[in-house]
Write a protein that holds these residues in place. Structure first.
Motif, short mmCIF file in Angstrom:
data_model
loop_
_atom_site.label_atom_id
_atom_site.label_comp_id
_atom_site.label_asym_id
_atom_site.label_seq_id
_atom_site.Cartn_x
_atom_site.Cartn_y
_atom_site.Cartn_z
N PHE A 1 0.82 -1.21 0.00
CA PHE A 1 0.00 0.00 0.00
C PHE A 1 0.86 1.26 0.00
CE2 PHE A 1 -3.36 -2.87 1.70
CZ PHE A 1 -4.31 -2.61 0.72
N ARG A 2 1.99 1.23 0.72
CA ARG A 2 2.87 2.41 0.75
C ARG A 2 3.33 2.77 -0.65
NH1 ARG A 2 4.79 -0.03 5.47
NH2 ARG A 2 6.47 -1.06 4.36
N GLN A 3 3.66 1.75 -1.44
CA GLN A 3 4.18 1.99 -2.78
C GLN A 3 3.17 2.71 -3.66
OE1 GLN A 3 5.52 -0.78 -6.56
NE2 GLN A 3 6.11 -1.44 -4.52
N TYR A 4 1.89 2.42 -3.49
CA TYR A 4 0.88 2.95 -4.40
C TYR A 4 0.13 4.16 -3.86
CZ TYR A 4 1.71 -1.43 -6.82
OH TYR A 4 2.32 -2.48 -7.47
N PHE A 5 -0.02 4.25 -2.54
CA PHE A 5 -0.92 5.25 -1.99
C PHE A 5 -0.28 6.28 -1.08
CE2 PHE A 5 -3.65 1.43 -2.61
CZ PHE A 5 -4.44 1.93 -3.62
N PHE A 6 0.76 5.91 -0.34
CA PHE A 6 1.21 6.77 0.74
C PHE A 6 2.56 7.42 0.51
CE2 PHE A 6 -1.52 3.47 2.75
CZ PHE A 6 -2.61 4.28 2.98
N ALA A 7 3.51 6.71 -0.12
CA ALA A 7 4.85 7.27 -0.31
C ALA A 7 4.84 8.34 -1.39
CB ALA A 7 5.84 6.16 -0.68
N MET A 8 5.54 9.44 -1.14
CA MET A 8 5.70 10.47 -2.16
C MET A 8 6.66 9.99 -3.23
SD MET A 8 3.74 12.91 -1.12
CE MET A 8 4.28 14.38 -1.97
N ASP A 9 6.70 10.70 -4.36
CA ASP A 9 7.48 10.25 -5.51
C ASP A 9 8.96 10.09 -5.19
OD1 ASP A 9 5.29 10.11 -7.09
OD2 ASP A 9 5.69 11.94 -8.23
N ARG A 10 9.49 10.89 -4.23
CA ARG A 10 10.92 10.87 -3.95
C ARG A 10 11.25 10.25 -2.59
NH1 ARG A 10 14.00 12.32 -8.55
NH2 ARG A 10 12.79 13.82 -9.76
N GLU A 11 10.30 9.58 -1.96
CA GLU A 11 10.50 9.10 -0.59
C GLU A 11 10.94 7.65 -0.49
OE1 GLU A 11 7.49 11.81 2.13
OE2 GLU A 11 6.85 9.83 1.46
N GLU A 12 10.41 6.80 -1.33
CA GLU A 12 10.52 5.36 -1.10
C GLU A 12 11.95 4.85 -1.28
OE1 GLU A 12 7.85 1.45 -2.42
OE2 GLU A 12 7.82 3.30 -3.58
N LEU A 13 12.30 3.79 -0.54
CA LEU A 13 13.58 3.11 -0.63
C LEU A 13 13.35 1.63 -0.93
CD1 LEU A 13 15.40 4.69 2.46
CD2 LEU A 13 15.79 5.23 0.04
N PRO A 14 14.30 0.95 -1.56
CA PRO A 14 15.60 1.46 -2.00
C PRO A 14 15.54 2.33 -3.27
CG PRO A 14 15.38 -0.84 -2.59
CD PRO A 14 14.19 -0.50 -1.75
N PHE A 15 14.45 2.25 -4.03
CA PHE A 15 14.30 3.11 -5.20
C PHE A 15 12.93 3.76 -5.14
CE2 PHE A 15 17.33 -0.13 -6.43
CZ PHE A 15 18.35 0.62 -7.00
N ASN A 16 12.89 5.06 -5.37
CA ASN A 16 11.61 5.75 -5.26
C ASN A 16 10.82 5.70 -6.57
OD1 ASN A 16 12.41 8.07 -6.94
ND2 ASN A 16 13.67 8.69 -5.19
N ARG A 17 9.59 6.18 -6.50
CA ARG A 17 8.69 6.09 -7.65
C ARG A 17 9.21 6.88 -8.84
NH1 ARG A 17 4.17 8.08 -5.50
NH2 ARG A 17 3.48 6.09 -4.68
N ALA A 18 9.86 8.00 -8.60
CA ALA A 18 10.38 8.81 -9.70
C ALA A 18 11.47 8.05 -10.45
CB ALA A 18 10.92 10.13 -9.17
N GLU A 19 12.34 7.39 -9.72
CA GLU A 19 13.42 6.61 -10.36
C GLU A 19 12.85 5.43 -11.13
OE1 GLU A 19 16.96 7.37 -7.06
OE2 GLU A 19 15.45 5.81 -6.72
N ARG A 20 11.94 4.70 -10.50
CA ARG A 20 11.35 3.55 -11.19
C ARG A 20 10.55 4.01 -12.40
NH1 ARG A 20 9.35 2.53 -6.05
NH2 ARG A 20 7.24 2.50 -6.88
N GLY A 21 9.88 5.14 -12.26
CA GLY A 21 9.09 5.65 -13.37
C GLY A 21 9.96 6.02 -14.57
N TRP A 22 11.14 6.62 -14.29
CA TRP A 22 12.02 6.96 -15.40
C TRP A 22 12.49 5.71 -16.14
CZ3 TRP A 22 16.74 5.79 -17.32
CH2 TRP A 22 17.19 6.57 -18.39
N VAL A 23 12.87 4.69 -15.37
CA VAL A 23 13.32 3.44 -15.99
C VAL A 23 12.20 2.83 -16.83
CG1 VAL A 23 14.16 1.10 -15.59
CG2 VAL A 23 15.01 2.98 -14.19
#
Length: 528
Positions: free
Chosen positions: A66-88
């Motif tokens: 749930f954190r990955q989809y609803f709660f973590a901001m784009d630059r917060e998550e570890l080890p890779f955040n949503r912005a990094e995964r999104g670029w890849v």
């Protein structure tokens, strides 16, 4: 009474009975669970809050998803955040890699690299192809490496068969190399057509005798494959410095066991180092032995912790023969990797690549081995900025494992060590593997590699140089804790002419970071 009414009454009676039975079974289950919870004494939560206490563990398990989809901001998550995964993901799909309305990156955060754009960036007519680099010039069969960005070591066993095949095909399409990891050479590595770097781990998988010692016959057979271009002797890796590889028995299928030379169905635990290597002298002897048997370049892989051993190694190389030096140094980062590892090691042991890369490059420079031993940087470098930073800091190549896993479709479910990977990448469950189509994923792997190199070139051109290999330390500044950035060449002064010459300093002061005339290519490089 009509037949319709009778049918309705029968249906209602059926549902009533089913509901009564279901409610009764639920009541029995709740009562049983209540009794079990109140009679056990191992868990205080379940004893004090019988039945409902189980919700804590259910919600805790679901929280990571749930954190990955609803709660973590784009630059917060570890080890890779949503912005990094999104670029890849966008790069692997050849999708849109532009953004609008400003950056969400916290550029004032300590450690953030900021590249110094040139007021007169490189025009398209002045741009040059990134030169190839000859690795192992003293080997019988040197390797001409074409790509600055390559696939890091992930073994067949840790990865599924379709994942390995997709990576090999994608690497072949993109013109980069693929490292086998320590699990030996699988048919899927060769079937895809990629250039292969064969990793020799501490257990000598794929080139071992039954007692775990190196088999010259099997090593010679691996080297006979034209696709196998280089060999990498692994001393340590970022996920678990000081501990060998861990492959759970559930993943040791008959096929994997045959490739590795081990027993099927049993946990495979590698030694924490090569038993026959206890000093730099012995390390050089083993490297020389592998070179003699294979005729191909041989390098080492390590995560840096203690570093005086590297000073000693360089001194011994110069005392003996420069031809006996490792042909490359794969430098891993201490902040974890794809494999299963003890948390105590993954979180706490080994230097980050951000600190160790400049140290290793400067050590090689100090001993005159900078051009002899190219550095392959690895460790969470999955975006163009990170790759460009590594080139500025002294890397000749960058390897990525998790970046290419994201290109394959990894969703960071953190199940790599449990044989339950939902995307089929790190599981040997045939049902889950069916979701991974090697033909489709190979294209995504190739797209990711090509778009990575393209965007690193964009950064290089913005800095005023014709290709990424001309990037130097003064091209990037590092944000400090005081909110001010400092040039990397001030944080890590070096004798590299590309960084410290008077001409380079003068050009930097004028705002033009470098030019072809004052920043000659390193020996061994040539344009295609």
């Amino acid at each position: 009474m009509s037949w319709i009414a009778q049918a309705a009454m029968q249906a209602a009676a059926f549902f009533y009975i089913a509901f009564a039975i279901g409610a009764g079974l639920l009541a029995v289950a709740v009562a049983t669970l209540f009794v079990l919870d109140r009679t056990q004494r191992a868990d205080a939560i379940l004893y004090n809050y019988p039945v409902v206490g189980h919700l804590r563990y259910v919600l805790s398990h679901l929280g990571e998803f749930f954190r990955q989809y609803f709660f973590a901001m784009d630059r917060e998550e570890l080890p890779f955040n949503r912005a990094e995964r999104g670029w890849v993901e966008q790069a692997s799909r050849n999708g849109e890699r532009t953004v609008a309305f400003g950056s969400t990156r916290p550029i004032r955060e300590a450690g953030t690299p900021l590249f110094v754009n040139c007021p007169y960036p490189t025009l398209e007519k002045d741009q040059e192809p990134t030169p190839t680099l000859i690795v192992g010039p003293y080997a019988q069969h040197p390797y001409e490496a074409k790509s600055i960005f390559n696939i890091s070591g992930m073994s067949f066993g840790a990865l599924s068969a379709p994942a390995v095949l997709a990576l090999s095909r994608g690497a072949s399409m993109a013109g980069c190399w693929m490292n086998t990891g320590e699990g030996g050479l699988a048919p899927q590595h060769l079937e895809g057509g990629a250039d292969i770097v064969f990793q020799i781990g501490t257990a000598k998988y794929g080139v071992r005798h039954a007692d775990g010692t190196l088999s010259e016959e099997r090593l010679r057979a691996v080297a006979a494959h034209p696709q196998v271009k280089m060999f990498e002797l692994k001393l340590s890796q970022g996920a678990k410095p000081g501990k060998g590889g861990i492959l759970p028995g559930a993943k040791v299928t008959a096929e994997i066991a045959a490739i590795r030379g081990i027993e099927a169905g049993k946990d495979s635990i590698s030694p924490n180092r090569h038993p026959e290597i206890d000093s730099n002298e012995q390390l050089l002897e083993v490297i020389a032995r592998i070179k003699r048997i294979t005729g191909k370049p041989v390098g080492i892989k390590a995560v840096l912790g203690a570093y005086r051993w590297l000073e000693d190694l360089c001194s011994r190389i110069n005392q003996r023969d420069i031809a006996l030096a490792p042909d490359f140094f794969t430098l891993d980062s201490g902040d974890g990797g794809t494999g299963a590892a003890p948390l105590a090691l993954m979180d706490n042991v080994g230097l980050s690549i951000k600190e160790s890369l400049p140290l290793v490059r400067d050590t090689l420079l100090k001993h005159g081995l900078n051009e002899r031993i190219p550095i392959v940087a690895a460790g969470k470098l999955i975006t163009p900025a990170e790759v460009a930073w590594a080139l500025c800091a002294g890397a000749s190549f960058v390897n990525s494992a998790r970046g290419f896993m994201f290109a394959l479709g990894c969703i960071q479910s953190l199940k790599c060590n449990k044989n339950t990977c939902p995307t089929g990448i790190t599981t040997h469950d045939p049902r889950l593997q069916k979701g991974l189509n090697p033909a489709d994923k190979a294209v995504r792997v190739a797209n990711y590699c090509r778009n990575m190199v393209h965007d690193v070139e964009v950064i290089a051109h913005s800095c005023g140089v014709p290709h990424p290999r001309r990037l130097r330390r003064f091209h990037v500044r590092i944000m400090g804790v005081d909110g001010k950035s400092r040039p990397l060449n001030e944080l890590y002064p070096t004798a590299d002419p590309g960084d410290g010459s008077a001409t380079a300093a003068r050009m930097q002061a004028l705002g033009h970071a470098a030019s072809v005339s004052n920043d000659p290519s390193r020996p061994g490089l040539r344009a295609e």
